[in-house]
Design a protein around this motif. Structure first.
Motif, PDB file in Angstrom:
ATOM      1  N   ILE A  22       0.817  -1.231   0.000  1.00  0.00           N
ATOM      2  CA  ILE A  22       0.000   0.000   0.000  1.00  0.00           C
ATOM      3  C   ILE A  22       0.843   1.270   0.000  1.00  0.00           C
ATOM      4  O   ILE A  22       0.368   2.338  -0.392  1.00  0.00           O
ATOM      5  N   THR A  23       2.122   1.192   0.421  1.00  0.00           N
ATOM      6  CA  THR A  23       2.943   2.414   0.444  1.00  0.00           C
ATOM      7  C   THR A  23       3.712   2.615  -0.859  1.00  0.00           C
ATOM      8  O   THR A  23       4.456   3.582  -0.994  1.00  0.00           O
ATOM      9  N   GLY A  25       4.277   3.022  -5.175  1.00  0.00           N
ATOM     10  CA  GLY A  25       3.772   4.008  -6.135  1.00  0.00           C
ATOM     11  C   GLY A  25       2.345   3.692  -6.543  1.00  0.00           C
ATOM     12  O   GLY A  25       1.442   4.544  -6.439  1.00  0.00           O
ATOM     13  N   PHE A  44      -0.982  -3.234   3.877  1.00  0.00           N
ATOM     14  CA  PHE A  44       0.286  -3.558   4.554  1.00  0.00           C
ATOM     15  C   PHE A  44       1.463  -3.415   3.597  1.00  0.00           C
ATOM     16  O   PHE A  44       1.303  -3.410   2.377  1.00  0.00           O
ATOM     17  N   SER A  45       2.628  -3.286   4.180  1.00  0.00           N
ATOM     18  CA  SER A  45       3.918  -3.396   3.494  1.00  0.00           C
ATOM     19  C   SER A  45       4.936  -3.594   4.624  1.00  0.00           C
ATOM     20  O   SER A  45       4.529  -4.016   5.713  1.00  0.00           O
ATOM     21  N   ASP A  66       5.289  -9.052   5.893  1.00  0.00           N
ATOM     22  CA  ASP A  66       6.149  -9.423   4.764  1.00  0.00           C
ATOM     23  C   ASP A  66       5.416 -10.459   3.914  1.00  0.00           C
ATOM     24  O   ASP A  66       5.141 -11.573   4.367  1.00  0.00           O
ATOM     25  N   GLY A  95       6.054  -6.340  -5.888  1.00  0.00           N
ATOM     26  CA  GLY A  95       6.867  -7.022  -6.901  1.00  0.00           C
ATOM     27  C   GLY A  95       8.139  -6.258  -7.165  1.00  0.00           C
ATOM     28  O   GLY A  95       8.482  -5.324  -6.435  1.00  0.00           O
ATOM     29  N   ILE A  97      11.350  -5.115 -10.355  1.00  0.00           N
ATOM     30  CA  ILE A  97      11.805  -5.049 -11.744  1.00  0.00           C
ATOM     31  C   ILE A  97      13.191  -5.682 -11.714  1.00  0.00           C
ATOM     32  O   ILE A  97      14.016  -5.279 -10.885  1.00  0.00           O
ATOM     33  N   LEU A 116       9.587 -13.145  -4.418  1.00  0.00           N
ATOM     34  CA  LEU A 116       8.925 -11.863  -4.162  1.00  0.00           C
ATOM     35  C   LEU A 116       7.713 -11.659  -5.072  1.00  0.00           C
ATOM     36  O   LEU A 116       6.685 -11.134  -4.639  1.00  0.00           O
ATOM     37  N   ASN A 117       7.821 -12.062  -6.322  1.00  0.00           N
ATOM     38  CA  ASN A 117       6.734 -11.793  -7.269  1.00  0.00           C
ATOM     39  C   ASN A 117       5.680 -12.901  -7.272  1.00  0.00           C
ATOM     40  O   ASN A 117       4.496 -12.635  -7.068  1.00  0.00           O
ATOM     41  N   SER A 144       1.185  -8.104 -13.108  1.00  0.00           N
ATOM     42  CA  SER A 144       2.150  -8.738 -14.003  1.00  0.00           C
ATOM     43  C   SER A 144       3.027  -7.620 -14.577  1.00  0.00           C
ATOM     44  O   SER A 144       3.217  -6.573 -13.946  1.00  0.00           O
ATOM     45  N   PRO A 188       1.468  -3.618 -16.359  1.00  0.00           N
ATOM     46  CA  PRO A 188       1.948  -2.301 -16.803  1.00  0.00           C
ATOM     47  C   PRO A 188       3.317  -2.425 -17.491  1.00  0.00           C
ATOM     48  O   PRO A 188       4.058  -3.376 -17.242  1.00  0.00           O
ATOM     49  N   PRO A 194       8.537   4.534  -7.192  1.00  0.00           N
ATOM     50  CA  PRO A 194       9.846   4.311  -6.567  1.00  0.00           C
ATOM     51  C   PRO A 194      10.553   3.065  -7.128  1.00  0.00           C
ATOM     52  O   PRO A 194      11.780   3.036  -7.237  1.00  0.00           O
ATOM     53  N   ALA A 196      10.692   2.036 -10.120  1.00  0.00           N
ATOM     54  CA  ALA A 196      11.318   2.305 -11.420  1.00  0.00           C
ATOM     55  C   ALA A 196      12.408   3.367 -11.335  1.00  0.00           C
ATOM     56  O   ALA A 196      13.033   3.697 -12.360  1.00  0.00           O
TER      57      ALA A 196
HETATM   58  N1  LIG Z   1       6.675   0.478 -11.714  1.00  0.00           N
HETATM   59  C1  LIG Z   1       6.828  -0.234 -12.833  1.00  0.00           C
HETATM   60  O1  LIG Z   1       7.518   0.194 -13.798  1.00  0.00           O
HETATM   61  C2  LIG Z   1       6.165  -1.571 -12.964  1.00  0.00           C
HETATM   62  C3  LIG Z   1       6.172  -2.196 -14.226  1.00  0.00           C
HETATM   63  C4  LIG Z   1       5.590  -3.443 -14.370  1.00  0.00           C
HETATM   64  C5  LIG Z   1       4.995  -4.063 -13.282  1.00  0.00           C
HETATM   65  N2  LIG Z   1       4.987  -3.443 -12.074  1.00  0.00           N
HETATM   66  C6  LIG Z   1       4.385  -4.157 -10.924  1.00  0.00           C
HETATM   67  O2  LIG Z   1       3.422  -3.350 -10.285  1.00  0.00           O
HETATM   68  C7  LIG Z   1       3.347  -3.696  -8.891  1.00  0.00           C
HETATM   69  C8  LIG Z   1       3.473  -2.415  -8.044  1.00  0.00           C
HETATM   70  O3  LIG Z   1       4.732  -1.831  -8.343  1.00  0.00           O
HETATM   71  P1  LIG Z   1       5.171  -0.357  -7.893  1.00  0.00           P
HETATM   72  O4  LIG Z   1       5.856   0.232  -9.065  1.00  0.00           O
HETATM   73  O5  LIG Z   1       4.054   0.362  -7.229  1.00  0.00           O
HETATM   74  O6  LIG Z   1       6.286  -0.741  -6.816  1.00  0.00           O
HETATM   75  P2  LIG Z   1       6.836   0.076  -5.553  1.00  0.00           P
HETATM   76  O7  LIG Z   1       6.629   1.523  -5.719  1.00  0.00           O
HETATM   77  O8  LIG Z   1       8.208  -0.438  -5.294  1.00  0.00           O
HETATM   78  O9  LIG Z   1       5.889  -0.439  -4.367  1.00  0.00           O
HETATM   79  C9  LIG Z   1       5.970  -1.758  -3.892  1.00  0.00           C
HETATM   80  C10 LIG Z   1       5.212  -1.849  -2.593  1.00  0.00           C
HETATM   81  O10 LIG Z   1       5.321  -3.193  -2.096  1.00  0.00           O
HETATM   82  C11 LIG Z   1       5.888  -3.180  -0.782  1.00  0.00           C
HETATM   83  N3  LIG Z   1       6.672  -4.411  -0.643  1.00  0.00           N
HETATM   84  C12 LIG Z   1       7.784  -4.773  -1.314  1.00  0.00           C
HETATM   85  N4  LIG Z   1       8.190  -5.981  -0.929  1.00  0.00           N
HETATM   86  C13 LIG Z   1       7.302  -6.396   0.008  1.00  0.00           C
HETATM   87  C14 LIG Z   1       7.175  -7.569   0.791  1.00  0.00           C
HETATM   88  N5  LIG Z   1       8.047  -8.591   0.716  1.00  0.00           N
HETATM   89  N6  LIG Z   1       6.138  -7.670   1.644  1.00  0.00           N
HETATM   90  C15 LIG Z   1       5.244  -6.656   1.770  1.00  0.00           C
HETATM   91  N7  LIG Z   1       5.310  -5.544   1.055  1.00  0.00           N
HETATM   92  C16 LIG Z   1       6.331  -5.404   0.188  1.00  0.00           C
HETATM   93  C17 LIG Z   1       6.710  -1.888  -0.731  1.00  0.00           C
HETATM   94  O11 LIG Z   1       6.908  -1.381   0.578  1.00  0.00           O
HETATM   95  P3  LIG Z   1       8.111  -1.906   1.528  1.00  0.00           P
HETATM   96  O12 LIG Z   1       9.334  -1.978   0.659  1.00  0.00           O
HETATM   97  O13 LIG Z   1       8.170  -0.884   2.627  1.00  0.00           O
HETATM   98  O14 LIG Z   1       7.689  -3.234   2.028  1.00  0.00           O
HETATM   99  C18 LIG Z   1       5.767  -0.956  -1.479  1.00  0.00           C
HETATM  100  O15 LIG Z   1       4.697  -0.571  -0.635  1.00  0.00           O
HETATM  101  C19 LIG Z   1       4.478  -4.710  -8.652  1.00  0.00           C
HETATM  102  O16 LIG Z   1       3.963  -6.019  -8.706  1.00  0.00           O
HETATM  103  C20 LIG Z   1       5.412  -4.481  -9.835  1.00  0.00           C
HETATM  104  O17 LIG Z   1       6.175  -5.623 -10.149  1.00  0.00           O
HETATM  105  C21 LIG Z   1       5.549  -2.209 -11.876  1.00  0.00           C
END
Ligand SMILES: NC(=O)c1ccc[n+]([C@@H]2O[C@H](COP(=O)([O-])OP(=O)(O)OC[C@H]3O[C@@H](n4cnc5c(N)ncnc54)[C@H](OP(=O)(O)O)[C@@H]3O)[C@@H](O)[C@H]2O)c1
Length: 259
Positions: A22-23, A25, A44-45, A66, A95, A97, A116-117, A144, A188, A194, A196
Motif C-alpha cells: 500500500i505504500t 507508487g 500492509f507493506s 512481509d 513485486g 523489476i 517476491l513476485n 504482471s 503495466p 519508486p 522504477a
Molecule cells: N513500476 C513499474 O515500472 C512496474 C512495471 C511493471 C509491473 N509493475 C508491478 O506493479 C506492482 C506495483 O509496483 P510499484 O511500481 O508500485 O512498486 P513500488 O513503488 O516499489 O511499491 C511496492 C510496494 O510493495 C511493498 N513491498 C515490497 N516488498 C514487500 C514484501 N516482501 N512484503 C510486503 N510488502 C512489500 C513496498 O513497501 P516496503 O518496501 O516498505 O515493504 C511498497 O509498498 C508490482 O507487482 C510491480 O512488479 C511495476
C-alpha cells in the motif's frame, strides 16, 4: 431527474479493499483514489514509517507484514477481515523489476525474483480466497508486467515470474468463479514509481524508455490505479481471468513513422 436516477444506478457501492504494497507508487495511488471515492481501505507493506505516514494522511488502518512469509499473510488477512467486517477486494501491488540476461543472473537473484513476485502472490491468493469464499463474493487483483506477453530483452527472470502470475490468475478465476469471486491482473510497462527509480532516474534510460512507447511517454501510477479501481468495482462484475496490459501501445502497436 433522469440524470440523478442514472447516477444512482451506475454509482458503485462502497467496498472494503485491502492493498498489499500500500505504500508503493501504485498501491498508494490506488489507496488515495479508493478513499476519495468513499471506500474503506486498509493495507500492509514492510516499512513502518511509510505506513504511519500514509495511515495519517488517509485515516486508514495499516500494518507491517512481509508478503514473502506465507504464515504472516495467512495471519494478517483474517485480522483485516475481522477489523473491517469483510474484504470485498484484495490487491497485491508487490513485486520487482529485474533486468539481466539469463546467463548473467545468479541463482539467488532468480530465486528472490520468483519468491517476491510469484510466491507472495500465491500466498496472498490462498489467504484472500479462503476468506472471500465464506463471504460468497470478492475480487482479487494481481500485477504482471508488459514483458510477460511481449519478448523484451533482459527480462527473462521477471517475465517468468510474472507469466506465472498470469497463468495463476486464469486458473484461479476458473476455480473460484462458481463461488462468486473474480480474479484479474494488470500488466503495466515502465511506470513512474519508486520501483522504477533506478531506470527513470537516469535521463538517458528515461529517454530510451519513452521512445519504446508509441505514445511517447512512460506510465504514471495513477493511470494504473484508475484501471485497478475499475477492476475492483461493480462495473467490472462480468470480468474475470483477464490480464489487462497498460503500456502506451508498447506491446501491440507499431508507431507510424514520422514524416
Ligand atoms: N513500476 C513499474 O515500472 C512496474 C512495471 C511493471 C509491473 N509493475 C508491478 O506493479 C506492482 C506495483 O509496483 P510499484 O511500481 O508500485 O512498486 P513500488 O513503488 O516499489 O511499491 C511496492 C510496494 O510493495 C511493498 N513491498 C515490497 N516488498 C514487500 C514484501 N516482501 N512484503 C510486503 N510488502 C512489500 C513496498 O513497501 P516496503 O518496501 O516498505 O515493504 C511498497 O509498498 C508490482 O507487482 C510491480 O512488479 C511495476
Amino acid at each position: 431527474m433522469q440524470a440523478r436516477v442514472f447516477r444512482s444506478l451506475t454509482m458503485s457501492k462502497t467496498k472494503t479493499i485491502v492493498i498489499g504494497g500500500i505504500t508503493g507508487g501504485i498501491g498508494a495511488a490506488l489507496a488515495r483514489r479508493l478513499v476519495a471515492s468513499g471506500h474503506t481501505v486498509a493495507g500492509f507493506s514492510r516499512d513502518p514509517d511509510k505506513l504511519k505516514a500514509l495511515s495519517e494522511e488517509l485515516g486508514i488502518a495499516t500494518c507491517t507484514c512481509d508478503a514473502t512469509d506465507c504464515a504472516a499473510i495467512e495471519a494478517q488477512l483474517p485480522e483485516f477481515h475481522q477489523q473491517l467486517g469483510s474484504i470485498d477486494g484484495y490487491v497485491h501491488a508487490i513485486g520487482s523489476i529485474y533486468l539481466k540476461a539469463a546467463h548473467m543472473t545468479p541463482e539467488n537473484d532468480w530465486l528472490n525474483t520468483l519468491h517476491l513476485n510469484l510466491s507472495s502472490a500465491f500466498y496472498a491468493l490462498r489467504a484472500s480466497t479462503k476468506l472471500m469464499m465464506k463471504q460468497g463474493s470478492g475480487a482479487c487483483l494481481f500485477f504482471s508486467t508488459a514483458a510477460a506477453q511481449t519478448g523484451l530483452a533482459n527480462h527473462e527472470a521477471i517475465a517468468a515470474a510474472k507469466g506465472g502470475i498470469e497463468a495463476m490468475v486464469r486458473s484461479a478465476a476458473s476455480t473460484y468463479s462458481s463461488r462468486g469471486l473474480r480474479i484479474n491482473a494488470i500488466a503495466p510497462s515502465l511506470t513512474d514509481t519508486p520501483l522504477a527509480k533506478p531506470i527513470i532516474g537516469n535521463p538517458q534510460a528515461l529517454e530510451f524508455s519513452k521512445k519504446m512507447h508509441p505514445l511517447g511517454e512512460i506510465g504514471q501510477a495513477d493511470h494504473v490505479a484508475s484501471l485497478a479501481e475499475w477492476l475492483l468495482s461493480e462495473e467490472a462484475r462480468f470480468v474475470t481471468g483477464q490480464t489487462y496490459v497498460i503500456d502506451g501501445g508498447l506491446s501491440s502497436v507499431v508507431p507510424k513513422p514520422k514524416a
